[in-house]
Each structure stands twice: as structure tokens, then as C-alpha cells.
Design an enzyme around this catalytic site. Structure first.
Site, PDB file in Angstrom:
ATOM      1  NE  ARG A  88       4.460  -1.293   5.547  1.00 32.10           N
ATOM      2  CZ  ARG A  88       4.576  -0.103   4.962  1.00 32.10           C
ATOM      3  NH1 ARG A  88       3.671   0.823   5.191  1.00 32.10           N
ATOM      4  NH2 ARG A  88       5.585   0.142   4.160  1.00 32.10           N
ATOM      5  CG  ASN A 139       0.067  -1.192  -2.443  1.00 33.48           C
ATOM      6  OD1 ASN A 139       0.004  -1.109  -3.660  1.00 33.48           O
ATOM      7  ND2 ASN A 139       0.735  -0.314  -1.697  1.00 33.48           N
ATOM      8  CB  CYS A 159       0.936   2.685  -8.682  1.00 29.61           C
ATOM      9  SG  CYS A 159       2.529   2.452  -7.851  1.00 29.61           S
ATOM     10  CG  HIS A 189       4.228  -2.027  -6.391  1.00 27.20           C
ATOM     11  ND1 HIS A 189       3.967  -2.202  -5.053  1.00 27.20           N
ATOM     12  CD2 HIS A 189       3.922  -0.733  -6.659  1.00 27.20           C
ATOM     13  CE1 HIS A 189       3.524  -1.072  -4.540  1.00 27.20           C
ATOM     14  NE2 HIS A 189       3.483  -0.169  -5.507  1.00 27.20           N
ATOM     15  CE1 TYR A 236       6.886  -1.627  -3.345  1.00 30.93           C
ATOM     16  CE2 TYR A 236       6.893   0.213  -4.882  1.00 30.93           C
ATOM     17  CZ  TYR A 236       6.568  -0.311  -3.649  1.00 30.93           C
ATOM     18  OH  TYR A 236       5.940   0.469  -2.715  1.00 30.93           O
TER      19      TYR A 236
END
Length: 413
Positions: A88, A139, A159, A189, A236
Site C-alpha cells: 500500500r 479495493n 463500499c 470511489h 475520493y
């Protein structure tokens, strides 16, 4: 009903288990699956204490055996992270070298996560019982869910953006959350709240007018942008609407992944305390508010065929006429035993539709690259992404992405 949680060693798992304990009497057996046995034992023992604290009759166990965990599971919840927080942090870092946003669910970083994740998720889903529902939190949700559906699975993506707005909006209006029905539309998103109905009356203009400054502050977007759109974008959307500002900010601070890693270390120490049987407040900093409620609500509607209203990632099937039927969208849906069907809604305005079309095209290319590999497929997906869109950037990002993820992409070996 047996529920398998893939990625059960996550420090977020106790939030999910707390929701099952409080809200899911239909859950008779919960199995946590994770390859990291030591971490899984800590999380699993705490999760078992949570169930006992709430008086749940469900049994809970944990295992690193995929087939054991999935055998007989009516619902498989997927919340895994291939490569952990280290990957990440890479996703949030390497795009900055090309003046592009570093983020784990969108842009080049989100694409890197998709390439690592899709093959793993499909391998797991193929080992589940035929007919099991795959509820995907992983995700990038839209891309992973599309891959699952393309592979023939009964899958729905989930989500927490919609349920979070619903809870805040209901509190502001003084109504129960279930009384507030959102017109929640877009892609995962990449969504907007276009209406907030109570008894058929749209209260979104009121919510915007009264709470504009707080909304703008929370979303880190200009108030005039929200006022002009007359709808509320997902947080987002900041990566699109203020891309260059976000890039400048990211260069001067630690990544979200680094902060989450620190929180996770603290949480694991807390979970190891045998006297702890309730969620620690620190878990709120891990992210994912209301995910457990969203998950339980969706699973309950799939099981009981109750026609509940939930925001779900599903096939487009004509909902947006400018997208293919096979595209995966995120919308407010009515959910029953046969799955989720979007509620009727007005057409998207051009300034929203154009962005949805561009990102959806990228997502189609991203699934193809994740399934089949190849530098050219990676390059074309990046070139199509609205946050990249230039040859020089796409070419360099392709090299950076492949270099950073060489250990996770089997087709590179």
C-alpha cells in the site's frame, strides 16, 4: 448460516465481527481465513471474546486452510490486501515521481493494487461452494467485483461511502437511517449523492444549504464546487477535482499506509490483552466506518429476500446507457435473494457522465491487464485513466508500477 471472512487476520476484522454479533442472528458459524497464522490467532481470539460479550450464539474459529474455511460457506466476505501495508505504501508513493496522485484505490496506485489482487481473489472464489454469495470489500471494489462477475460468480461489491452519508444525513434531519433513501450513483470511489429522500421528498438541497461549509471541510473540496454541482461528491472525487493540490500535499507528508501501519501495531497489542472484549476506540482510526452495518444489511437481504435498499456494486445492464451492460457501477439498489437491482434514477448530467465513462473504460482495461498480464495492457490502461492520460506519464508509470510489483505479478517471472 456459515460465513467465511477472507483476510480474517486484518485488524479491521473485529469491527466486522462486532456487527455480526449485534445485528446478524442468522450467522451460526464464522470462519476467519488468513495465511498469517500468528496474527490471525490474536485477531481470532479477540473476535471470539467480542461475540461472547454481545451474547451471540455464533461459533467462531480461524484457519489458514482455504478449502476448510470456504467449505459449506453460504457467504464469503473478501477483505484481503495482497502485499500488506508495505505494498500500500508503494501504491501511495511511486506515482508521485510522475506528478500523479499516490492512492491505493484510484490512479496508478489503485491499478497496481488491482493487478496484485484480482488473480488472488479469483482463485479463492473458484474454491468456494457453487452458489455462495461473494461479498467483496476488497479495493478497488469496482474492478475486483467486475472480475468476479466476469468469472461467473454470484458477487456484490460493497463500499461505506453511501451508508456513511446516510447516517450523517439522517442525524441532521432527525430521522432513522432506514427512512433516508439516497440517489447514490457512479462507480466505486467515484460517486455522487444526488438526492436524499424521506417519504418521497428530496431533502438534499436542505442538507447542502445548511451544512455546506462542514461538507466542504470534510471532503476537502471548495464549497463553491459542491454548491455548483448541487450534489455531494464522494471524498475520493478530491483526487480528480483537486489533483495537483493533492499531489503537492502528498509530497510533504507521510502516507496513509504508514499511519495505518502504526495504528495496526497498537491495535494488535490491544487485541492480545485477554481482558479486552469490546472494540477499542482506536479502531475508529483504522477507517471503514459503518462497514459492518453495510455488510450485515446486504447479507441479510440476500438471505431473507427482504427487498432491502443498499448501495451496491452491480452490473450496469443499461442503467447508464453510455456504458456497456457488462460494466460495473455503484448505485442504490433493491436487494433480494436473486441479487441487487438499481432503483430507477434520472440520467447523469454531462459533467458527471463524462468522468464515469472515462474511468469505466480504464476499469475494463484494468481487468484485462489483471487477467492476462503484459506491459502493453498495463500501459494502455494507464493511458486511459483520466488521472494519467499522457503518453510520457503512462509509459514511465508502467515501468515504475512493474518494478515495484515484480514480486506479486506471476506473469513477470
Amino acid at each position: 448460516m456459515k460465513i467465511a471472512v477472507v483476510g480474517g487476520g486484518s485488524t479491521y476484522t473485529p469491527e466486522l465481527i462486532d456487527g455480526f454479533a449485534r445485528l446478524a442472528p442468522f450467522a451460526s458459524e464464522i470462519v476467519l481465513l488468513d495465511p498469517h497464522a500468528e496474527r490471525l490467532a490474536v485477531v481470532g481470539a479477540f473476535a471470539r471474546r467480542l461475540l461472547a460479550h454481545h451474547g451471540s450464539g455464533a461459533t467462531l474459529r480461524w484457519t489458514s486452510d482455504v478449502d476448510d474455511a470456504l467449505r459449506g460457506a453460504a457467504t464469503v466476505v473478501i477483505q484481503l490486501r495482497v502485499g500488506g501495508q508495505r505494498a500500500r505504501i508503494s501504491d501511495e508513493t511511486f506515482p508521485l515521481a510522475c506528478d500523479c496522485v499516490g492512492q491505493e484505490t484510484t490512479g496508478a496506485g489503485g491499478f497496481a493494487k488491482a493487478l496484485r489482487t484480482v488473480p488472488v481473489v479469483l482463485d479463492i472464489a473458484r474454491r468456494a461452494d457453487p452458489g455462495a454469495w461473494i461479498v467483496n470489500f476488497t479495493n478497488p471494489v469496482g474492478i475486483v467485483t467486475r472480475a468476479l462477475l466476469d468469472d461467473g460468480h454470484r458477487a456484490a461489491g460493497l463500499c461505506n461511502m453511501a451508508i456513511s452519508f446516510q447516517r450523517r444525513g439522517a442525524a441532521a434531519l432527525g430521522v432513522e437511517p432506514s427512512a433516508l433513501i439516497l440517489d447514490h450513483v457512479g462507480l466505486n470511489h467515484l460517486t455522487w449523492e444526488r438526492a436524499a429522500y424521506v417519504d418521497g421528498v428530496d431533502h438534499l438541497p436542505e442538507l447542502i444549504d445548511k451544512g455546506l461549509d462542514d461538507m466542504a471541510s470534510g471532503l476537502q473540496l471548495p464549497a463553491e464546487l459542491i454548491a455548483s454541482l448541487r450534489c455531494v461528491p464522494s471524498s475520493y472525487l478530491r483526487y480528480f477535482y483537486r489533483h495537483d493540490q493533492v499531489v503537492a500535499e502528498q509530497r510533504g507528508r507521510s502516507t496513509r499506509g504508514e499511519r495505518v501501519s502504526q495504528v495496526e501495531e497498537q491495535l494488535l497489542r490491544m487485541y492480545a490483552d485477554p481482558s479486552l472484549d469490546q472494540k477499542p476506540a482506536l479502531l475508529g482510526e483504522r477507517g471503514g466506518a459503518f462497514y459492518s452495518e453495510a455488510a450485515v444489511g446486504l447479507i441479510a437481504s440476500l438471505r431473507h429476500d427482504d427487498g432491502g435498499i443498499h448501495a451496491v456494486n452491480v452490473r450496469n445492464r443499461g442503467y447508464f446507457p453510455f456504458l456497456s451492460d457488462d460494466a460495473v457501477i455503484e448505485a442504490t439498489c433493491r436487494v433480494g435473494a436473486a441479487g441487487a437491482v438499481p432503483l430507477p434514477a434520472p440520467a447523469l448530467r454531462p459533467e458527471l457522465a463524462g468522468l464515469v465513462a472515462g474511468v469505466s473504460a480504464y476499469e475494463e482495461l484494468a481487468v484485462d491487464a489483471a487477467l492476462h498480464g503484459g506491459r502493453d495492457r498495463v500501459y494502455r490502461a494507464l493511458l486511459a485513466h483520466p488521472l494519467v492520460g499522457q503518453h510520457d506519464k503512462a509509459d514511465r508509470l508502467t515501468n515504475e508500477l512493474l518494478s515495484a510489483n515484480r514480486d506479486h505479478l506471476a506473469w513477470l517471472s
